[in-house]
Every structure is written in C-alpha cells, then in structure tokens.
Design an enzyme around this catalytic site. Structure first.
Site, PDB file in Angstrom:
ATOM      1  N   ARG A  33      22.507  29.247 -13.077  1.00  0.00           N
ATOM      2  CA  ARG A  33      23.586  28.244 -13.007  1.00  0.00           C
ATOM      3  C   ARG A  33      23.767  27.512 -14.327  1.00  0.00           C
ATOM      4  NH1 ARG A  33      24.619  26.316  -7.559  1.00  0.00           N
ATOM      5  NH2 ARG A  33      24.582  28.209  -6.317  1.00  0.00           N
ATOM      6  N   ARG A  37      27.900  22.186 -13.085  1.00  0.00           N
ATOM      7  CA  ARG A  37      28.347  20.787 -13.034  1.00  0.00           C
ATOM      8  C   ARG A  37      27.563  19.827 -13.909  1.00  0.00           C
ATOM      9  NH1 ARG A  37      28.187  20.393  -6.818  1.00  0.00           N
ATOM     10  NH2 ARG A  37      26.525  21.830  -7.373  1.00  0.00           N
ATOM     11  N   ARG A  46      37.011  21.862 -13.991  1.00  0.00           N
ATOM     12  CA  ARG A  46      37.107  21.936 -12.528  1.00  0.00           C
ATOM     13  C   ARG A  46      38.093  20.927 -11.941  1.00  0.00           C
ATOM     14  NH1 ARG A  46      36.757  22.950  -8.610  1.00  0.00           N
ATOM     15  NH2 ARG A  46      34.879  22.629  -7.377  1.00  0.00           N
ATOM     16  N   ASP A  82      30.595  33.850  -8.094  1.00  0.00           N
ATOM     17  CA  ASP A  82      29.755  33.344  -7.012  1.00  0.00           C
ATOM     18  C   ASP A  82      29.341  34.512  -6.136  1.00  0.00           C
ATOM     19  OD1 ASP A  82      28.977  30.509  -5.901  1.00  0.00           O
ATOM     20  OD2 ASP A  82      29.299  31.806  -4.182  1.00  0.00           O
ATOM     21  N   TYR A 159      25.123  33.454   5.038  1.00  0.00           N
ATOM     22  CA  TYR A 159      26.290  32.592   4.815  1.00  0.00           C
ATOM     23  C   TYR A 159      27.443  32.965   5.742  1.00  0.00           C
ATOM     24  CZ  TYR A 159      24.415  30.081   0.818  1.00  0.00           C
ATOM     25  OH  TYR A 159      23.672  29.257   0.026  1.00  0.00           O
TER      26      TYR A 159
END
Ligand code: CP3
Length: 356
Positions: A33, A37, A46, A82, A159
């Site tokens: 990652r 963020r 974003r 992703d 998921y």
C-alpha cells in the site's frame, strides 16, 4: 499488442535479484500500500476522483503508482489497483465507502447466487489494468521493477460472501462447512479468473507478481491447507505452464498469506519464489522452516511506523540483520496505515539500505 514500443531497460533490479536468490547491491525495500492515503498528494487526487475511477483510468493509476517513488528511494513499484477488481469483472458491484472500505451491496449469499457470476469475458473487462501496467512500464523509465498483483481465491470468496470486509469472515467460513462442494466450485472459478488475470498482467509488462491471501488469518491451519493452499498451488502451476507454452518468460511470484505463519513450510513447497511474512513471525524461525532456496519478504509491524525515528531505525536495522542480505526483500508485515507519518517511510527506507 497496442503498445509495441520496447520497454526501457531496468536499472535497479535488486528486487528481481533478491527474488531469484542472486546477489544484490543493497537489500531491496518496498511497502505494501505504498501508494495510499498516508500521502497528501494521494488524498488530493482522491478528492477529485472516485477510487475505482482511479483504478480504471491508466493515467490516474500511473500517477498514483508514481507518487511514493517521487518521495522515497524505493526498490519497487506496485501497480495501483485493488484485489476487488476481479469480483467486479465477474459482475458483482463493488463500491469504496470512505471510512468503511469496500462494500459489495449484492453479495453471494447462497450457492444459487453463483449463477450471477459472469466469468466469460471477465478478462476483457480487466483490460484497463493491463493498459495501466504497460503505460507504467514506460513511465518508470527502468528505474525499478513493476509488481502486478491479485487477491487469492479464499480472500476474494470471503469479500464476495460477506459483502465487504469482516472481522470474522463467519458467513464465508459457514459456506466451507455447509456447502463444501459449492465452495470448491466457487474457489475453482476464482482460480481460473486469477490465472487469466495474472497471465494478462505479465503480457502487459508486470515484472513480478504478488498473490494476496490476506484473509488466511481467519482460517485454522487445517482449513488453510484445505481451502487456501490447493488453489494457491494451482495458480502458480497453471500460470507457469501457460507462460512456458507461449514462450513468455516466467516472472518471480510472491505469496503473502497473512496470518498463515503456521504453514510456512507448506507455503514454501508451492513453487512461489518469495513468501511474504506478517509481523507475528520470527525471521530466524521462518528461515529455518522454509530452507535456503526461498526468498522472504516482510515483516515490520505497520504500527512500528508510529514510533520515534530512532526506535524505528533500530527496529528496522534489527529486522534486516535477522533476515540477512541474501534472499530477502524488506517490507512491512501488512499494508501501511493511513495516519503513518511520511518521515517514517524515509527512516524505514534509509535504515534498510544502510543496515548491511
Ligand atoms: O500497494 C499498493 O500501493 C497498491 C495498491 C493496493 C490497494 N489495495 C489500494 C487501496 C493494493 C495492493 C491493494 C490490495 C488489497 N485490497 C488487499 C490485499 C492487501 C491487504 O491489505 O490485505 C485487500 C484486502 C483489499 C481490499 C480493500 N481495498 C480494503 C479492505 C480496503 C479498505 C481498507 C483501507 O485501507 O481503507 C481497500 C481500499 C483501498 N485499496 C485503498 C487503497 C489505497 C484506500 C481506499 C481509498 O483511497 O479510499
């Protein structure tokens, strides 16, 4: 091939050397990652674009992939995407909700729902990832290798049944006991799509691949060996087979099964070049279990990035000393978290490079 221009020559190949067990100039380091963020420039971008718009627009995906490389002396890039793009390509809606994470509003609840999946044409619906990879290889100008990735079957199944992240994966685990045959079909279908997807990424220019089995942590050792491992092995075997038949060079592959430190020996026998470790695993014990012919990747606790610079430097140095310079790729034991100070990334990368 749309873009037949040859790719720029790779300058820093320490990551690939480490993966193959060759001598390195320095211990390579990248961070799961690493585009994300904790970077203000990512947050800024974003604000203008939805998460999956960034994934689907090669210019934006490349811009975000490049962001950490502008700041830090990293030894690898990883294409921005992703793991949930495969469920999307199989016809399942995935939304990214701020502060929540991924939401799948129409999950797979019962075996009957598997009929909703659309494996035919799934690969063509993922072509944007290939386009981003090819574009990124050119934009990198050979600075560092580009890693492609996928979610592993059990993690994706989790998921898709839960409808998002879950603390327990209890609905997905219930499938394994209530519908074992349908679970096998589900995992098999995902495995097929994953192999197609990874082959496409290699053709597009991915120089290494990582398979994220992030939800292995919810399975017992016995269940991981039954519901994770066979499909992970199939992914590796079938991909190698396909590439070899087409005379496409096989790229090194990493298996990161978070929480599966109980099965390192078994993981090391699946044909992957690199085994990723989370921070619960001791480097020396891991090396003893996997033997000398596997590269290890990891495994600093992402929480250690919140310590002071001196402490972080010491912990990183100690970690690198334990793993050693050969067959080692430095990383965190899981993804970097959003509040991580940028200076910690600087300290981490420098400490890895200076340790040996
Ligand atoms: O490493 C990189 O820099 C490449 C980018 C990358 C993302 N997701 C971008 C992302 C990678 C490798 C992933 C993989 C991924 N996605 C995994 C496996 C790795 C892991 O962490 O275990 C998983 C389980 C997912 C699913 C997913 N996507 C979750 C659970 C979340 C929410 C968690 C969070 O951090 O918010 C995401 C969202 C996501 N994927 C973000 C990023 C940068 C943040 C979302 C945003 O920008 O709003």
């Amino acid at each position: 091939m749309k873009d037949a221009k040859p790719f720029p020559v790779l300058k820093n190949d320490n990551l690939l050397r480490a993966a193959r067990g060759e001598v390195v100039d320095r211990v390579p380091v990248w961070v799961m990652r690493q585009a994300g963020r904790y970077l203000p420039e990512f947050q800024e971008l974003r604000k203008q674009h939805d998460f999956f718009t960034v994934c689907r627009t090669p210019e934006l995906a490349c811009e975000v992939t490049m962001q950490p490389l502008r700041r830090f002396d990293l030894d690898a890039s990883i294409i921005f995407s992703d793991i949930l793009v495969i469920p999307q390509a199989l016809g399942i809606t995935v939304e990214m909700h701020a502060g929540v994470g991924p939401v799948l509003p129409q999950p797979i609840k019962v075996p009957e729902d598997l009929k909703r999946l659309t494996p035919d044409g799934a690969l063509s619906r993922l072509s944007y990832v290939g386009d981003a990879i090819t574009m990124m290889r050119h934009k990198l100008e050979g600075r560092v290798p580009l890693i492609g990735f996928t979610g592993a079957p059990w993690t994706l199944m989790g998921y898709m049944i839960e409808g998002g992240g879950s603390k327990t994966m209890s609905k997905a685990k219930a499938w394994l006991t209530e519908y074992p045959e349908d679970s096998k079909l589900f995992l098999s279908l995902l495995t097929d799509s994953i192999v197609d997807y990874l082959e496409m990424q290699v053709k597009a220019g991915a120089q290494m691949l990582q398979v994220f089995e992030s939800s292995a942590e919810h399975l017992s050792k016995e269940d991981f060996l039954q519901w994770g491992v066979p499909y992970l092995k199939r992914i590796r075997d079938e991909l190698v087979d396909r590439l070899t038949k087409k005379a496409i060079p096989v790229v090194p592959m990493t298996l990161f099964a978070k929480g599966a430190g109980h099965s390192l020996k078994e993981q090391s026998e699946l044909g992957y070049d690199v085994i990723g470790l989370d921070w619960t695993v001791d480097p020396i014990e891991a090396r003893n279990l996997v033997g000398p012919n596997i590269t290890l990747q990891g495994n600093l606790d992402p929480q250690d990035m919140y310590r002071g610079a001196d402490e972080l430097r010491d912990l990183t140095t100690e970690m690198v000393h334990k793993f050693g310079k050969s067959r080692y790729i430095a990383n965190l034991g899981h993804g970097i978290t959003p509040q991580t100070p940028i200076t910690s990334m600087e300290v981490l990368v420098e400490a890895v490079h200076k340790a040996l």
